[in-house]
Design an enzyme around this catalytic site. Sequence first.
Site, PDB file in Angstrom:
ATOM      1  N   VAL A  49     -20.896   7.762   2.400  1.00 19.76           N
ATOM      2  CA  VAL A  49     -21.477   7.420   1.092  1.00 19.76           C
ATOM      3  C   VAL A  49     -20.632   8.024  -0.024  1.00 19.76           C
ATOM      4  CG1 VAL A  49     -23.881   6.674   1.186  1.00 19.76           C
ATOM      5  CG2 VAL A  49     -23.340   9.019   1.811  1.00 19.76           C
ATOM      6  N   ASN A  98     -17.330   6.989  -2.977  1.00 13.80           N
ATOM      7  CA  ASN A  98     -17.280   6.274  -4.261  1.00 13.80           C
ATOM      8  C   ASN A  98     -17.874   4.881  -4.207  1.00 13.80           C
ATOM      9  OD1 ASN A  98     -16.030   8.296  -5.787  1.00 13.80           O
ATOM     10  ND2 ASN A  98     -14.059   7.825  -4.833  1.00 13.80           N
ATOM     11  N   VAL A  99     -17.434   4.074  -3.240  1.00 15.02           N
ATOM     12  CA  VAL A  99     -17.922   2.690  -3.170  1.00 15.02           C
ATOM     13  C   VAL A  99     -19.371   2.664  -2.701  1.00 15.02           C
ATOM     14  CG1 VAL A  99     -17.631   0.430  -2.071  1.00 15.02           C
ATOM     15  CG2 VAL A  99     -15.612   1.759  -2.712  1.00 15.02           C
ATOM     16  N   ALA A 100     -19.644   3.351  -1.595  1.00 14.37           N
ATOM     17  CA  ALA A 100     -20.965   3.214  -0.968  1.00 14.37           C
ATOM     18  C   ALA A 100     -22.082   3.772  -1.836  1.00 14.37           C
ATOM     19  CB  ALA A 100     -20.959   3.882   0.401  1.00 14.37           C
ATOM     20  N   TYR A 101     -21.779   4.749  -2.682  1.00 13.57           N
ATOM     21  CA  TYR A 101     -22.835   5.253  -3.571  1.00 13.57           C
ATOM     22  C   TYR A 101     -23.358   4.109  -4.445  1.00 13.57           C
ATOM     23  CZ  TYR A 101     -25.374   7.690  -7.167  1.00 13.57           C
ATOM     24  OH  TYR A 101     -26.381   8.081  -8.028  1.00 13.57           O
ATOM     25  N   LYS A 122       0.863  -1.185   0.000  1.00 12.84           N
ATOM     26  CA  LYS A 122       0.000   0.000   0.000  1.00 12.84           C
ATOM     27  C   LYS A 122       0.897   1.232   0.000  1.00 12.84           C
ATOM     28  CE  LYS A 122      -4.593   0.753   0.652  1.00 12.84           C
ATOM     29  NZ  LYS A 122      -5.728  -0.101   0.305  1.00 12.84           N
TER      30      LYS A 122
HETATM   31  N1  LIG Z   1     -12.464   2.399  -3.780  1.00 16.37           N
HETATM   32  C1  LIG Z   1     -12.327   1.083  -3.754  1.00 16.37           C
HETATM   33  O1  LIG Z   1     -12.469   0.403  -4.778  1.00 16.37           O
HETATM   34  C2  LIG Z   1     -12.023   0.403  -2.464  1.00 16.37           C
HETATM   35  C3  LIG Z   1     -12.207   1.045  -1.253  1.00 16.37           C
HETATM   36  N2  LIG Z   1     -12.009   0.347  -0.092  1.00 16.37           N
HETATM   37  C4  LIG Z   1     -12.218   1.013   1.177  1.00 16.37           C
HETATM   38  O2  LIG Z   1     -13.588   1.444   1.276  1.00 16.37           O
HETATM   39  C5  LIG Z   1     -13.649   2.676   2.011  1.00 16.37           C
HETATM   40  C6  LIG Z   1     -14.325   3.742   1.170  1.00 16.37           C
HETATM   41  O3  LIG Z   1     -13.582   3.934  -0.015  1.00 16.37           O
HETATM   42  P1  LIG Z   1     -14.028   4.973  -1.151  1.00 16.37           P
HETATM   43  O4  LIG Z   1     -15.489   4.924  -1.300  1.00 16.37           O
HETATM   44  O5  LIG Z   1     -13.162   4.732  -2.305  1.00 16.37           O
HETATM   45  O6  LIG Z   1     -13.596   6.330  -0.467  1.00 16.37           O
HETATM   46  P2  LIG Z   1     -14.316   7.753  -0.528  1.00 16.37           P
HETATM   47  O7  LIG Z   1     -13.345   8.721   0.030  1.00 16.37           O
HETATM   48  O8  LIG Z   1     -14.902   8.001  -1.874  1.00 16.37           O
HETATM   49  O9  LIG Z   1     -15.538   7.550   0.487  1.00 16.37           O
HETATM   50  C7  LIG Z   1     -15.421   7.596   1.859  1.00 16.37           C
HETATM   51  C8  LIG Z   1     -16.548   8.480   2.368  1.00 16.37           C
HETATM   52  O10 LIG Z   1     -16.540   8.451   3.793  1.00 16.37           O
HETATM   53  C9  LIG Z   1     -16.770   9.758   4.272  1.00 16.37           C
HETATM   54  N3  LIG Z   1     -16.267   9.848   5.636  1.00 16.37           N
HETATM   55  C10 LIG Z   1     -14.989  10.019   6.078  1.00 16.37           C
HETATM   56  N4  LIG Z   1     -14.940  10.037   7.417  1.00 16.37           N
HETATM   57  C11 LIG Z   1     -16.211   9.838   7.843  1.00 16.37           C
HETATM   58  C12 LIG Z   1     -16.818   9.734   9.107  1.00 16.37           C
HETATM   59  N5  LIG Z   1     -16.126   9.844  10.224  1.00 16.37           N
HETATM   60  N6  LIG Z   1     -18.167   9.506   9.178  1.00 16.37           N
HETATM   61  C13 LIG Z   1     -18.901   9.424   8.048  1.00 16.37           C
HETATM   62  N7  LIG Z   1     -18.371   9.517   6.818  1.00 16.37           N
HETATM   63  C14 LIG Z   1     -17.055   9.723   6.711  1.00 16.37           C
HETATM   64  C15 LIG Z   1     -16.087  10.674   3.272  1.00 16.37           C
HETATM   65  O11 LIG Z   1     -16.608  11.982   3.307  1.00 16.37           O
HETATM   66  C16 LIG Z   1     -16.398   9.947   1.957  1.00 16.37           C
HETATM   67  O12 LIG Z   1     -17.601  10.409   1.373  1.00 16.37           O
HETATM   68  C17 LIG Z   1     -12.194   3.000   2.399  1.00 16.37           C
HETATM   69  O13 LIG Z   1     -11.923   2.472   3.672  1.00 16.37           O
HETATM   70  C18 LIG Z   1     -11.376   2.242   1.363  1.00 16.37           C
HETATM   71  O14 LIG Z   1     -10.085   1.925   1.816  1.00 16.37           O
HETATM   72  C19 LIG Z   1     -11.642  -0.956  -0.073  1.00 16.37           C
HETATM   73  C20 LIG Z   1     -11.462  -1.638  -1.242  1.00 16.37           C
HETATM   74  C21 LIG Z   1     -11.574  -1.012  -2.525  1.00 16.37           C
HETATM   75  C1  LIG Z   2      -6.951  -1.259  -6.115  1.00 16.45           C
HETATM   76  C2  LIG Z   2      -7.641  -1.156  -4.849  1.00 16.45           C
HETATM   77  C3  LIG Z   2      -9.067  -1.391  -5.114  1.00 16.45           C
HETATM   78  C4  LIG Z   2      -6.973  -2.105  -3.965  1.00 16.45           C
HETATM   79  C5  LIG Z   2      -6.884  -1.642  -2.572  1.00 16.45           C
HETATM   80  O1  LIG Z   2      -6.044  -0.866  -2.237  1.00 16.45           O
HETATM   81  C6  LIG Z   2      -7.843  -2.149  -1.619  1.00 16.45           C
HETATM   82  O2  LIG Z   2      -8.554  -3.129  -1.919  1.00 16.45           O
HETATM   83  O3  LIG Z   2      -7.916  -1.600  -0.503  1.00 16.45           O
END
Ligand SMILES: NC(=O)C1=CN([C@@H]2O[C@H](COP(=O)(O)OP(=O)(O)OC[C@H]3O[C@@H](n4cnc5c(N)ncnc54)[C@H](O)[C@@H]3O)[C@@H](O)[C@H]2O)C=CC1
Ligand SMILES: CC(C)CC(=O)C(=O)O
Length: 365
Positions: free
Chosen positions: A180, A182-185, A79
């Site tokens: 909510v 990138n992923v959660a949307y 990472k």
């Molecule tokens: N993007 C991906 O494909 C992957 C993401 N993940 C994990 O999933 C999680 C979310 O990733 P993404 O959606 O990409 O990130 P993101 O940054 O797009 O979404 C995270 C959301 O959580 C919110 N947030 C931050 N602190 C908060 C709190 N204390 N309470 C409520 N909301 C809060 C942010 O404002 C943001 O909207 C991370 O932990 C990431 O490591 C894991 C595997 C793959």
């Molecule tokens: C390419 C990412 C989706 C890989 C990663 O860092 C993760 O799964 O947390």
Amino acid sequence: MIFERMEKNDYEQLVFCQDNASGLKAIICVHDTTLGPALGGVRMWDYATEEEAVDDVLRLARGMTYKNAAAGLNLGGGKTVIIGDASKDKSEAFFRSLGRYVNSLGGRYITAEDVNTTEQDMDYIYQETPFVCGVSESYGSSGNPSPKTAYGVYMAMKRTAGEAFGSDSLEGRKVAVQGVGNVAYHLCRYLHEEGAHLIVTDINQASVDRAVNDFGAESVAIEDIYSVDADIFAPCALGGILNDETIPALKVKAICGSANNQLKDDDVHSRMLDERNIVYAPDYVANSGGVINVADELEGYNSERATKKIKDIYYQMDKIFTISKEKNISTTEAANHMAEDRINQMMRVKSTFSLNEKNQFRRGI
Ligand SMILES: NC(=O)C1=CN([C@@H]2O[C@H](COP(=O)(O)OP(=O)(O)OC[C@H]3O[C@@H](n4cnc5c(N)ncnc54)[C@H](O)[C@@H]3O)[C@@H](O)[C@H]2O)C=CC1
Ligand SMILES: CC(C)CC(=O)C(=O)O
């Protein structure tokens, strides 16, 4: 102090990257390359201290070793964390500088997106190194992994619901979603389409509004998400949120979300969840869809093949619940056993000599 910590969980490499010209301050961690090159995303965060950044990269890189092993990928775990404010500090030079550091590792580490990094950032890195996934689709890549991560979490959640409620249908289930982004949307979209009722929170009001408008979600204050009256909790923000303070407040019967390292302490907090009969989907299995998707690029990306593998997360969860019941261990331990068994087996397989391009017979030498 750092070597002591690296020794404890057998880390291979920690690289500090500093560049005055672009302002880059990043740490790359390669945890374990038994199965192959270390693959894991790059997270940008405004860490309060350097120590916090080191802690995060160590935990996240080790998590990737387990994630990639459990997902059946021929990849080790690594990472990167960047210390900085994603809303102010990003530039082309910044990511190209990081790309050069990634390149200097000669393929031992492959990067991709994580929290606060985007396809555009990966495209800059790609100008300096081939060892990056999740670049724009126009380069023949798989693009942003978030929708595929969400699909995997959705599959894991269905199987987790089956375990907790006796049916994997999510119709009418109340799901509390923390963060909510990138992923959660995309997760919310799948849940909404199946007829689940969504309760959401986020520190970013625009993200909350989007979920409310697009999926009829109910919104609650940040601190109320743990105690809402819901069936399933989906942590999709940051790590360490299942801890001594939050677990006693939970009313849900199941937890399944995308956030990495959800349990503050694996042993203590998985036991606390078991004592309360809360079914826990180990995070690194539930959220492995993203890495499965980007890893497919290494074979020449095929979306259908990747999606089929991601769908199988349902059956991976099934195996974990079976091992957990058979051995009377937590689901976290069951997942860890699955990952460690695979690493150990492959280490033994690799101990048999096999001729490859690196050890050619050279007659006359
Ligand atoms: N993007 C991906 O494909 C992957 C993401 N993940 C994990 O999933 C999680 C979310 O990733 P993404 O959606 O990409 O990130 P993101 O940054 O797009 O979404 C995270 C959301 O959580 C919110 N947030 C931050 N602190 C908060 C709190 N204390 N309470 C409520 N909301 C809060 C942010 O404002 C943001 O909207 C991370 O932990 C990431 O490591 C894991 C595997 C793959
Ligand atoms: C390419 C990412 C989706 C890989 C990663 O860092 C993760 O799964 O947390």
